[in-house]
Motif scaffolding. Sequence first.
Motif, PDB file in Angstrom:
ATOM      1  N   ARG A   1      25.110  11.078  70.523  1.00  6.55           N
ATOM      2  CA  ARG A   1      24.039  11.885  69.920  1.00  6.55           C
ATOM      3  C   ARG A   1      23.445  11.198  68.697  1.00  6.55           C
ATOM      4  O   ARG A   1      22.253  11.315  68.425  1.00  6.55           O
ATOM      5  N   MET A   2      24.276  10.449  67.975  1.00  5.85           N
ATOM      6  CA  MET A   2      23.832   9.795  66.750  1.00  5.85           C
ATOM      7  C   MET A   2      23.324   8.369  66.990  1.00  5.85           C
ATOM      8  O   MET A   2      22.890   7.702  66.058  1.00  5.85           O
ATOM      9  N   LEU A   3      23.360   7.904  68.230  1.00  5.96           N
ATOM     10  CA  LEU A   3      23.000   6.526  68.544  1.00  5.96           C
ATOM     11  C   LEU A   3      21.539   6.241  68.245  1.00  5.96           C
ATOM     12  O   LEU A   3      20.645   6.982  68.661  1.00  5.96           O
ATOM     13  N   ARG A   4      21.299   5.138  67.531  1.00  2.00           N
ATOM     14  CA  ARG A   4      19.935   4.712  67.220  1.00  2.00           C
ATOM     15  C   ARG A   4      19.538   3.459  67.999  1.00  2.00           C
ATOM     16  O   ARG A   4      18.390   3.307  68.389  1.00  2.00           O
ATOM     17  N   ASP A   5      20.498   2.555  68.219  1.00  2.00           N
ATOM     18  CA  ASP A   5      20.226   1.325  68.962  1.00  2.00           C
ATOM     19  C   ASP A   5      20.365   1.613  70.455  1.00  2.00           C
ATOM     20  O   ASP A   5      21.465   1.660  70.992  1.00  2.00           O
ATOM     21  N   LYS A   6      19.237   1.795  71.137  1.00  2.00           N
ATOM     22  CA  LYS A   6      19.265   2.178  72.541  1.00  2.00           C
ATOM     23  C   LYS A   6      19.594   1.025  73.481  1.00  2.00           C
ATOM     24  O   LYS A   6      19.704   1.223  74.693  1.00  2.00           O
ATOM     25  N   ASN A   7      19.758  -0.187  72.939  1.00  5.30           N
ATOM     26  CA  ASN A   7      20.043  -1.338  73.788  1.00  5.30           C
ATOM     27  C   ASN A   7      21.526  -1.644  73.899  1.00  5.30           C
ATOM     28  O   ASN A   7      21.905  -2.634  74.512  1.00  5.30           O
ATOM     29  N   MET A   8      22.379  -0.827  73.299  1.00  5.29           N
ATOM     30  CA  MET A   8      23.822  -1.054  73.407  1.00  5.29           C
ATOM     31  C   MET A   8      24.272  -0.898  74.852  1.00  5.29           C
ATOM     32  O   MET A   8      23.900   0.050  75.528  1.00  5.29           O
ATOM     33  N   THR A   9      25.081  -1.842  75.313  1.00  5.53           N
ATOM     34  CA  THR A   9      25.576  -1.800  76.691  1.00  5.53           C
ATOM     35  C   THR A   9      27.081  -1.571  76.752  1.00  5.53           C
ATOM     36  O   THR A   9      27.671  -1.628  77.825  1.00  5.53           O
ATOM     37  N   ASP A  10      27.694  -1.327  75.597  1.00  3.92           N
ATOM     38  CA  ASP A  10      29.136  -1.181  75.510  1.00  3.92           C
ATOM     39  C   ASP A  10      29.458   0.130  74.794  1.00  3.92           C
ATOM     40  O   ASP A  10      29.044   0.336  73.649  1.00  3.92           O
ATOM     41  N   ASP A  11      30.181   1.010  75.467  1.00  4.68           N
ATOM     42  CA  ASP A  11      30.438   2.339  74.915  1.00  4.68           C
ATOM     43  C   ASP A  11      31.308   2.281  73.665  1.00  4.68           C
ATOM     44  O   ASP A  11      31.123   3.058  72.730  1.00  4.68           O
ATOM     45  N   ALA A  12      32.260   1.349  73.644  1.00  5.33           N
ATOM     46  CA  ALA A  12      33.107   1.202  72.469  1.00  5.33           C
ATOM     47  C   ALA A  12      32.278   0.857  71.233  1.00  5.33           C
ATOM     48  O   ALA A  12      32.563   1.323  70.129  1.00  5.33           O
ATOM     49  N   SER A  13      31.244   0.067  71.413  1.00  3.25           N
ATOM     50  CA  SER A  13      30.386  -0.305  70.283  1.00  3.25           C
ATOM     51  C   SER A  13      29.646   0.902  69.730  1.00  3.25           C
ATOM     52  O   SER A  13      29.389   0.989  68.524  1.00  3.25           O
ATOM     53  N   VAL A  14      29.306   1.842  70.612  1.00  2.68           N
ATOM     54  CA  VAL A  14      28.630   3.069  70.179  1.00  2.68           C
ATOM     55  C   VAL A  14      29.550   3.869  69.261  1.00  2.68           C
ATOM     56  O   VAL A  14      29.137   4.354  68.202  1.00  2.68           O
ATOM     57  N   LEU A  15      30.815   3.985  69.641  1.00  2.00           N
ATOM     58  CA  LEU A  15      31.773   4.710  68.813  1.00  2.00           C
ATOM     59  C   LEU A  15      32.102   3.931  67.545  1.00  2.00           C
ATOM     60  O   LEU A  15      32.219   4.506  66.461  1.00  2.00           O
ATOM     61  N   GLU A  16      32.237   2.623  67.680  1.00  2.00           N
ATOM     62  CA  GLU A  16      32.558   1.777  66.528  1.00  2.00           C
ATOM     63  C   GLU A  16      31.480   1.861  65.452  1.00  2.00           C
ATOM     64  O   GLU A  16      31.776   1.778  64.256  1.00  2.00           O
ATOM     65  N   ALA A  17      30.227   2.034  65.885  1.00  2.00           N
ATOM     66  CA  ALA A  17      29.121   2.155  64.929  1.00  2.00           C
ATOM     67  C   ALA A  17      29.267   3.384  64.046  1.00  2.00           C
ATOM     68  O   ALA A  17      28.641   3.465  62.984  1.00  2.00           O
ATOM     69  N   ARG A  18      30.103   4.339  64.460  1.00  2.00           N
ATOM     70  CA  ARG A  18      30.374   5.540  63.663  1.00  2.00           C
ATOM     71  C   ARG A  18      31.583   5.354  62.764  1.00  2.00           C
ATOM     72  O   ARG A  18      32.074   6.294  62.153  1.00  2.00           O
ATOM     73  N   GLY A  19      32.102   4.103  62.707  1.00  2.00           N
ATOM     74  CA  GLY A  19      33.229   3.807  61.825  1.00  2.00           C
ATOM     75  C   GLY A  19      34.594   4.073  62.428  1.00  2.00           C
ATOM     76  O   GLY A  19      35.597   4.129  61.698  1.00  2.00           O
ATOM     77  N   VAL A  20      34.673   4.205  63.742  1.00  2.00           N
ATOM     78  CA  VAL A  20      35.937   4.511  64.411  1.00  2.00           C
ATOM     79  C   VAL A  20      36.585   3.219  64.915  1.00  2.00           C
ATOM     80  O   VAL A  20      35.922   2.381  65.528  1.00  2.00           O
ATOM     81  N   LYS A  21      37.880   3.049  64.661  1.00  2.00           N
ATOM     82  CA  LYS A  21      38.622   1.885  65.138  1.00  2.00           C
ATOM     83  C   LYS A  21      38.806   1.967  66.648  1.00  2.00           C
ATOM     84  O   LYS A  21      39.150   3.015  67.192  1.00  2.00           O
ATOM     85  N   ILE A  22      38.583   0.830  67.318  1.00  2.00           N
ATOM     86  CA  ILE A  22      38.718   0.774  68.779  1.00  2.00           C
ATOM     87  C   ILE A  22      40.099   0.268  69.151  1.00  2.00           C
ATOM     88  O   ILE A  22      40.588  -0.716  68.590  1.00  2.00           O
ATOM     89  N   ASN A  23      40.731   0.941  70.107  1.00  2.00           N
ATOM     90  CA  ASN A  23      42.063   0.576  70.581  1.00  2.00           C
ATOM     91  C   ASN A  23      41.959  -0.140  71.924  1.00  2.00           C
ATOM     92  O   ASN A  23      41.461   0.440  72.896  1.00  2.00           O
ATOM     93  N   LEU A  24      42.399  -1.384  71.958  1.00  2.00           N
ATOM     94  CA  LEU A  24      42.362  -2.161  73.195  1.00  2.00           C
ATOM     95  C   LEU A  24      43.640  -1.950  73.991  1.00  2.00           C
ATOM     96  O   LEU A  24      44.732  -1.880  73.423  1.00  2.00           O
TER      97      LEU A  24
END
Length: 225
Positions: free
Chosen positions: A174-197
């Motif tokens: 909902r908060m996404l501004r960059d509509k060209n992101m192709t990776d869902d983790a990057s969308v969450l990471e942009a909100r300051g959330v650590k990604i777990n691999l």
Amino acid sequence: MQKFAVIVAGGSGVRMGMSTPKQFLLLHDKPILMRTIEAFISYDQQIQIILVLPSKEKTRWQQLCENFHFSITHQVVKGGENRSASVRNGLSAIDAEEGLVAIHDGVRPLVSPQIIATAYQVAEEKGNAVASVPLKDSIRWSKDTDNRAVDRSEYCLIQTPQTFKLLLIKEAYRMLRDKNMTDDASVLEARGVKINLIEGDYRNIKITTREDLRVAEALWEPLPL
């Protein structure tokens, strides 16, 4: 916790050199997309499947389901102008307030039930889980006419499923501004959330070329349904 899977299948046959979209090509006598859905149902028959398709392909998919007697319950959602818009549409189709959602490429039919299970488990514990594998080849950074060697141990290849607590990823989209992101983790990471691999699988390939399809055919093993 309730489980969902958003299967994104908006590809075309351009890189295959074919007029048929790649998700509808056959993998051992059944469309790739059906194999992908079966992989999730093989893990848990209660998963709610949301299939995101280009609107122009809905009729073709319905016909394929009839032709192949494909009876797995799923909801078809209209895709968007790009991948991020398609994922957002898929997430919007989920009415639940709580749950876990795996976002997966429609042309990754070789994903194992073990990876799917781990992804849901880690996402429930930590909020998200993203499948990845180490690089095998040496890599170089390259831009314009400049290039240099980099340490491959500091990089990895990202796969799907990428699995999240539902409210977290819905809010991030909902908060996404960059509509060209192709990776869902990057969308969450942009909100300051650590990604777990989590550990992925080299067999979990994304079928985008004729060579990929040949490899998938060689690696294919039937799943218990």
